[in-house]
Design an enzyme around this catalytic site. Structure first.
Site, PDB file in Angstrom:
ATOM      1  N   TYR A 258       0.828  -1.199   0.000  1.00  0.00           N
ATOM      2  CA  TYR A 258       0.000   0.000   0.000  1.00  0.00           C
ATOM      3  C   TYR A 258       0.865   1.253   0.000  1.00  0.00           C
ATOM      4  CZ  TYR A 258      -3.985  -2.999   0.987  1.00  0.00           C
ATOM      5  OH  TYR A 258      -4.960  -3.952   0.900  1.00  0.00           O
ATOM      6  N   CYS A 332      -1.885   1.186 -31.348  1.00  0.00           N
ATOM      7  CA  CYS A 332      -3.208   1.527 -31.893  1.00  0.00           C
ATOM      8  C   CYS A 332      -3.616   2.944 -31.526  1.00  0.00           C
ATOM      9  CB  CYS A 332      -4.254   0.519 -31.425  1.00  0.00           C
ATOM     10  SG  CYS A 332      -4.307   0.313 -29.636  1.00  0.00           S
ATOM     11  N   HIS A 805      -7.396  -1.302 -26.205  1.00  0.00           N
ATOM     12  CA  HIS A 805      -7.243  -1.125 -27.643  1.00  0.00           C
ATOM     13  C   HIS A 805      -8.035   0.088 -28.094  1.00  0.00           C
ATOM     14  CE1 HIS A 805      -6.445  -2.333 -31.729  1.00  0.00           C
ATOM     15  NE2 HIS A 805      -7.739  -2.399 -32.033  1.00  0.00           N
TER      16      HIS A 805
END
Length: 845
Positions: A258, A332, A805
């Protein structure tokens, strides 16, 4: 063969062996997107190591005189059907690693090629193979063989500038592991049957490795997961490490820090588990690891299928402006943005006309980054618009029936990402951040003349009203993107959402995932509502008070980009993506958001600077005067150091602004907060000294800033050697403080009006003469009606900007087209409600 040997001997002096630092272009033609896999292969000059397609090698030989080229061809091997789907689709072969370009990760499919390498001598294209070299004289055989081996062994330019793989499972040893404090509290944990000690949850259970507390993990963005009790325990105690029960095996387990906010390694995990009675060697996995959960979430089938229009037969399209782009490994985001940009006339005309102009400079001069950027941008535009590469891929197979040959912009990606901590890697990136990064590069390299980024540039007016004096302040800043917040409390299907949440909390595994329906008008209202400033320094009352800030358009751009702010943070600062559907309109009228300026009878806040940033205990420092020295500082100019708010400076730096600009913003706004500093930055971004060091009153501005400073003859000669006159070189150096790199950048950014510059014999224009310098002009913006129509949008699939994507939908000739990397098809159901970036163009009245 004797003739060939003599021929090689005659060109031997031009054949070089690559040395460390040489740039070897062996994967992409400098003038096209031909590669060793293309028809005709790739020719690499054995002197300059420049790569050329078969259609350009004769031209290079004629212009440069080089004759020896290494001809590299690769032929694709027959590929076995492994069941994988095409690029961009969720792989049918389930990934086992949160990685890219690594076996078991996403998109791991690699093409296999047979490679053929030989030397070709121009102009007759006589070929020499490695076997032929064995019969030649030693001096020929040694030099040519070493050059061939060196070129083939060298990393290509694009490879050396990119990280070719990304492994999301690589974890670092926790700084707490070696000396972790464990309490002797007698706690022993059973080998199974774990429940959260607070809420009785039985899944996603974590044990704190300091005190043995068994608590549930974080709540995920979709409502699943835990109730954050393990996190709350850390916030109360500070005990940093926790292990996910159910993932413990003899090979390891999920350990989260943490304090370090990351999954980590714990080399002493067996010892730490044994402290609470857990024998790691006998444990079996009963829950999915965090990696498996993230892989599953990143393949959210519903969103993938809708955005990529899976399940419908999409008709492949080919031709100019319909060219696919290969995914270079998580690229992409770049593909989608560039496809949209080259739909805009400004980028089309600038790119195509520049392509052939820069051919001359690219070949005959050492490429400067400014030249290369314009060149590769033009080359990419020509590749996308020409249609030369918009052809069906050879043997695509059933799954890849829509794939094209397309283009692989390796050198372009390497150049735009060079030096950037994120865009230089192969990790997934935020498309909006990349768009702004690219626009920033265009701005730097098109400071004069035609600038395609002006299509997006607009002015924002901010009106701040002091609530105590009712006096107003108006400022303007330049922007390129409108960011719309998503008001989740305005969802129109609240009852559905609550019912789905109730069923999930009750453990109903069949509970559907319901997407929040948010009206677009609610997003616009959240943007236009006045913002309350609680820490505003008012010059009217000479103190901090409350103010309201209203934002309006001072100009409307030709093309408007709207970002839906889907990516945010939860209450526990865990990044999440809002799963929303927004009824984004096809037409947009923003006329009502036009700025009106100062209102009749409205009083303005007085232009009074905030109080000096000094404190009683500030150390007194000085600037060494003309007669000062290190031993005697009595001649130092006394100057009190400003006390700057480090947190505000850091926040501004994290946004990508230069450090010195951030320091100036905080100084000149009197430490009055991030909003005031941001306003200052936006108002001064076009200042010539924007990123120059902060110079306080009474200080010299340093060397290199006076127009009378002598110029470097070496710098002048370098620029003149590139084909420019001495007067033009002088102009460029004087405009950039005698810094060569900036001068070359400047001169190539002013090519459009270079010939018309009024430069005197001494090198200074009339505008720069004594007393004749004009103030720098403000930003150029195009203004017009605020009515727009939607012509493109970019969608994101996945749970984070760092994964998933991107796909672009673009309207061409009244037909929506989906650009999914190498797939270019007619769109049947464009998912306009799930977009991330929306692109509008002005409607002519």
């Amino acid at each position: 063969m004797a003739d060939v040997g003599e021929l090689l001997m005659s060109v031997l002096s031009t054949i070089r062996v690559p040395k460390p630092g040489d740039r070897v272009h062996k994967d992409e033609c400098a003038l096209s997107f031909s590669s060793p896999e293309s028809e005709g292969g790739l020719y690499v000059c054995m002197n300059s190591f420049l790569g050329l397609g078969s259609q350009y090698v004769d031209r290079h030989h004629a212009r440069s005189g080089q004759r020896a080229y290494l001809h590299i061809t690769r032929t694709r091997k027959a590929k076995e059907d492994d069941g994988n789907s095409g690029s961009g689709h969720p792989p049918k072969k389930k990934p086992t690693r949160l990685a890219i370009g690594i076996e078991g990760g996403f998109d791991v499919e690699q093409e296999q090629y047979e490679e053929d390498v030989k030397v070709v001598i121009l102009p007759d294209r006589q070929e020499v193979t490695s076997e032929d070299l064995t019969t030649m004289p030693d001096v020929v055989r040694e030099r040519v063989s070493l050059s061939m081996a060196g070129i083939m062994a060298a990393d290509s330019v694009s490879h050396t500038l990119q990280v070719q793989q990304w492994d999301g499972e690589v974890r670092q040893e926790s700084k707490h592991a070696a000396d972790l404090k464990q309490l002797d509290n007698g706690v022993k944990i059973p080998p199974s049957g774990w429940r959260c000690e607070v809420c009785d949850l039985q899944e996603n259970i974590w044990m704190n490795l300091t005190d043995g507390k068994v608590l549930c993990g974080r709540r995920y963005f979709d409502g699943s997961g835990g109730n954050n009790h393990a996190l709350l325990h850390y916030q109360e105690t500070g005990y940093p490490l926790a292990v996910k029960l159910g993932t413990i095996t003899p090979d390891g387990a999920d350990v989260y820090s943490y304090d370090e906010d990351d999954m980590v390694l714990d080399s002493k995990l067996p010892e730490h588990l044994a402290h609470f009675g857990i024998d790691m060697m006998t444990m079996e996995k009963t829950e999915r690891t965090m990696t498996e959960l993230e892989i599953a979430v990143n393949q959210r089938v519903g969103e993938w299928e809708v955005i990529q229009e899976s399940g419908t037969t999409l008709r492949p399209l080919f031709g100019p402006g319909l060219t696919g782009m290969k995914n270079l490994g998580n690229s992409c985001y770049l593909n989608s943005v560039m496809q949209v940009l080259f739909t805009i006339p400004d980028f089309q005309s600038k790119s195509v006309t520049s392509f052939f102009f820069f051919f001359f400079f690219f070949f005959f001069y050492s490429p400067h980054p400014a030249v290369l950027f314009v060149y590769y941008r033009a080359k990419l535009g020509y590749g996308l618009l020409s249609g030369d590469y918009s052809k069906p891929a050879p043997d695509p197979g059933e799954e890849n029936g829509g794939d094209q040959i397309g283009i692989a912009p390796q050198m372009f990606k390497a150049l735009v990402g060079r030096g950037h901590p994120e865009f230089s890697t192969n990790r997934q990136q935020d498309a909006q951040e990349f768009l702004l990064h690219f626009i920033n590069m265009v701005e730097r390299n098109c400071r004069s003349g035609s600038n395609p980024s002006e299509a997006f540039r607009f002015l924002v007016e901010e009106r701040i009203v002091c609530q105590q004096s009712q006096k107003a302040k108006y400022t303007q800043r330049v922007d390129y993107i409108v960011q719309l917040p998503v008001p989740m409390d305005q969802a129109t299907n609240t009852e559905e959402l609550q019912e789905a949440e109730r069923r999930r909390e009750e453990g109903d595994s069949s509970a559907p995932t319901v997407r929040a329906q948010i009206p677009f008008t609610a997003c616009m209202a959240a943007l236009s509502e006045p913002e309350i400033l609680t820490d505003f320094w008012s010059s009217a009352v000479q103190g901090k008070t409350t103010a309201t800030k209203t934002t309006r358009f001072a100009s409307f751009p030709d093309h408007l980009v709207i970002q839906i702010k889907k990516f945010t943070f939860g209450l526990d600062w865990v990044p999440k993506k809002l799963d929303v559907s927004i009824d984004v309109p096809d037409t947009l009228d923003l006329s009502g958001l036009r700025a009106t300026g100062q209102q009749p009878g409205e009083e303005l806040l007085p232009e009074v600077a905030p109080p000096p940033l000094m404190t009683p205990d500030v150390e007194v420092k000085g600037i060494l005067g003309s007669h000062g020295n290190e031993e005697d500082d009595s001649l130092y100019s006394p100057l009190l150091s400003p006390v700057l708010d480090d947190s505000t400076v850091s926040q501004l730096c994290e946004m990508g602004f230069p450090l010195e600009a951030c320091r100036k913003a905080v100084y000149y706004t009197g430490n009055t907060g991030i909003d005031a500093a941001m306003n200052w930055i936006m108002s001064h971004m076009d200042d010539p000294d924007f990123s120059a060091p902060l110079v306080l009153p009474g200080c010299s501005s340093g060397p290199g800033t006076t127009p009378t400073e002598s110029l470097s003859e070496e710098h002048l000669a370098t620029i003149v050697s590139m084909g420019f006159s001495r007067d033009q070189a002088t102009k460029a150096l004087r405009a950039t403080s005698n810094v060569l790199d900036r001068a070359v950048d400047w001169i190539f950014s002013h090519l459009d009006d270079l010939e018309s510059m009024d430069v005197s014999e001494g090198g200074r224009s009339a505008a720069e003469s004594e007393g004749g310098r004009d103030p720098p002009p403000g930003p150029r913006v195009r203004d017009g009606p605020g009515k727009y129509e939607l012509f493109a949008f970019i969608s994101h699939m996945g749970t984070s900007t760092m994964c998933g994507h991107y796909v672009a939908h673009i309207k061409k000739d009244q037909q929506w087209v989906i650009f999914n990397d190498q797939k270019v098809c007619a769109s049947e159901k464009p998912p306009k409600d799930l977009g991330y970036l929306y692109f509008y163009r002005r409607v002519a009245e």
